[in-house]
Design a protein around this motif. Structure first.
Motif, PDB file in Angstrom:
ATOM      1  N   ARG A  73       3.880   6.621  -8.800  1.00 44.80           N
ATOM      2  CA  ARG A  73       2.926   6.856  -9.893  1.00 44.80           C
ATOM      3  C   ARG A  73       3.703   6.840 -11.200  1.00 44.80           C
ATOM      4  NH1 ARG A  73      -0.657  10.576  -6.738  1.00 44.80           N
ATOM      5  NH2 ARG A  73      -1.117   9.271  -4.940  1.00 44.80           N
ATOM      6  N   CYS A  97       2.491   1.685  -3.397  1.00 41.17           N
ATOM      7  CA  CYS A  97       1.451   1.851  -4.422  1.00 41.17           C
ATOM      8  C   CYS A  97       0.857   3.246  -4.369  1.00 41.17           C
ATOM      9  CB  CYS A  97       0.358   0.798  -4.256  1.00 41.17           C
ATOM     10  SG  CYS A  97       0.917  -0.855  -4.684  1.00 41.17           S
ATOM     11  N   CYS A  98       0.788   3.815  -3.189  1.00 45.94           N
ATOM     12  CA  CYS A  98       0.291   5.177  -3.044  1.00 45.94           C
ATOM     13  C   CYS A  98       1.321   6.185  -3.565  1.00 45.94           C
ATOM     14  CB  CYS A  98      -0.021   5.468  -1.580  1.00 45.94           C
ATOM     15  SG  CYS A  98      -0.548   7.165  -1.266  1.00 45.94           S
ATOM     16  N   CYS A 153       0.530  10.695   0.817  1.00 48.17           N
ATOM     17  CA  CYS A 153       0.599   9.280   1.223  1.00 48.17           C
ATOM     18  C   CYS A 153       1.002   9.142   2.689  1.00 48.17           C
ATOM     19  CB  CYS A 153       1.570   8.521   0.324  1.00 48.17           C
ATOM     20  SG  CYS A 153       1.000   8.362  -1.373  1.00 48.17           S
ATOM     21  N   LYS A 164      -6.002   5.584  -0.932  1.00 44.92           N
ATOM     22  CA  LYS A 164      -5.059   6.370  -1.740  1.00 44.92           C
ATOM     23  C   LYS A 164      -4.174   5.509  -2.636  1.00 44.92           C
ATOM     24  CE  LYS A 164      -5.821  10.343   0.394  1.00 44.92           C
ATOM     25  NZ  LYS A 164      -6.194  11.560  -0.250  1.00 44.92           N
ATOM     26  N   VAL A 165      -4.355   4.194  -2.589  1.00 49.18           N
ATOM     27  CA  VAL A 165      -3.479   3.282  -3.324  1.00 49.18           C
ATOM     28  C   VAL A 165      -3.541   3.521  -4.835  1.00 49.18           C
ATOM     29  CG1 VAL A 165      -3.097   0.856  -3.897  1.00 49.18           C
ATOM     30  CG2 VAL A 165      -3.422   1.539  -1.545  1.00 49.18           C
ATOM     31  N   CYS A 166      -4.720   3.762  -5.351  1.00 50.13           N
ATOM     32  CA  CYS A 166      -4.860   4.013  -6.787  1.00 50.13           C
ATOM     33  C   CYS A 166      -5.724   5.265  -6.965  1.00 50.13           C
ATOM     34  CB  CYS A 166      -5.496   2.813  -7.487  1.00 50.13           C
ATOM     35  SG  CYS A 166      -5.501   2.947  -9.285  1.00 50.13           S
ATOM     36  N   PRO A 167      -5.091   6.439  -6.927  1.00 51.66           N
ATOM     37  CA  PRO A 167      -5.863   7.678  -6.976  1.00 51.66           C
ATOM     38  C   PRO A 167      -6.614   7.881  -8.295  1.00 51.66           C
ATOM     39  CG  PRO A 167      -3.531   8.137  -7.137  1.00 51.66           C
ATOM     40  CD  PRO A 167      -3.670   6.680  -6.869  1.00 51.66           C
ATOM     41  N   ASP A 199       0.800  -1.227   0.000  1.00 52.72           N
ATOM     42  CA  ASP A 199       0.000   0.000   0.000  1.00 52.72           C
ATOM     43  C   ASP A 199       0.833   1.278   0.000  1.00 52.72           C
ATOM     44  OD1 ASP A 199      -2.303  -1.453  -0.107  1.00 52.72           O
ATOM     45  OD2 ASP A 199      -2.800  -1.226   2.016  1.00 52.72           O
ATOM     46  N   GLN A 200       1.891   1.308   0.790  1.00 53.89           N
ATOM     47  CA  GLN A 200       2.680   2.539   0.899  1.00 53.89           C
ATOM     48  C   GLN A 200       3.334   2.907  -0.425  1.00 53.89           C
ATOM     49  OE1 GLN A 200       5.231   1.539   4.143  1.00 53.89           O
ATOM     50  NE2 GLN A 200       3.699   2.077   5.693  1.00 53.89           N
ATOM     51  N   ILE A 206      -4.792   4.703   4.099  1.00 53.22           N
ATOM     52  CA  ILE A 206      -3.887   4.456   2.970  1.00 53.22           C
ATOM     53  C   ILE A 206      -4.560   3.646   1.863  1.00 53.22           C
ATOM     54  CG2 ILE A 206      -2.847   2.394   3.981  1.00 53.22           C
ATOM     55  CD1 ILE A 206      -0.963   4.990   1.921  1.00 53.22           C
TER      56      ILE A 206
END
Length: 189
Positions: free
Chosen positions: A115, A111-112, A131, A143-146, A108-109, A140
């Motif tokens: 980009r 992936c957030c 993030c 916010k992983v895939c904004p 998750d960290q 979190i």
């Protein structure tokens, strides 16, 4: 009639050139995909499978011009089988990412925070701070895939098609090799 006469030079040349073009396309499409979004919808399969594809292509072109014996053809046969399996792996991952463009294997960290390449040049500190705040707040996962990287979809679909092409060329080589081993001739008396 020896193996070299039963194993046509033109077949390995055509397969080698086709695999060269497909390998270049798979790696190039992976570069484009990574540029759009480095973390989402990829596991960089085009890069690590491309290494094996390059070795197979080089060996395929080598047996076209230099080594026409059964030993070299068998070596290429083994590499072709490995490339065929890796083509299936590319197909598998591309299909996963076509169905879920936000799929991310980095945690998750990351992936957030990770980009597209452009985000590193423009305002990465804002992305990183956003993030970090989401981690502190425990949100979190939201916010992983904004934003879904829809620009990648065509590239992944094209890579999928190239991987299918690579699998087909590997299968054709395997069939030709088996025919040559069994003594089935290709136009020779």
């Amino acid at each position: 009639m020896g193996f070299g006469e039963r194993f046509p030079r033109w077949s390995s040349a055509i397969i080698g050139v086709a695999q060269l073009l497909l390998t270049a396309a798979i790696i190039g499409l992976e570069v484009g995909s990574a540029y759009i979004d480095l973390a989402h919808g990829t596991i960089w399969v085009g890069f690590w499978a491309g290494i094996i594809f390059i070795k197979t292509v080089l060996m395929m072109l080598f047996i076209t011009c230099c080594c026409r014996g059964r030993c070299c053809a068998t070596y290429v046969f083994l590499w072709t089988i490995i490339s065929g399996v890796l083509a299936c792996v590319v197909i598998y991952f591309d299909q996963i990412f076509i169905n879920d463009l936000c799929k991310c294997y980095l945690g998750d960290q990351l992936c957030c925070a990770v980009r597209g390449i452009e985000s590193f040049r423009t305002n990465y500190s804002a992305v990183f701070e956003d993030c970090a705040q989401a981690i502190r707040d425990g949100t979190i996962s939201s916010k992983v895939c904004p934003s879904r990287p829809y620009d990648k979809l065509k590239l992944i679909q094209a890579q999928l098609g190239c991987a299918v092409g690579m699998l087909i060329t590997c299968g054709i080589y395997v069939v030709i090799y088996i025919f040559a081993c069994l003594g089935i001739c290709f136009g020779h008396d």
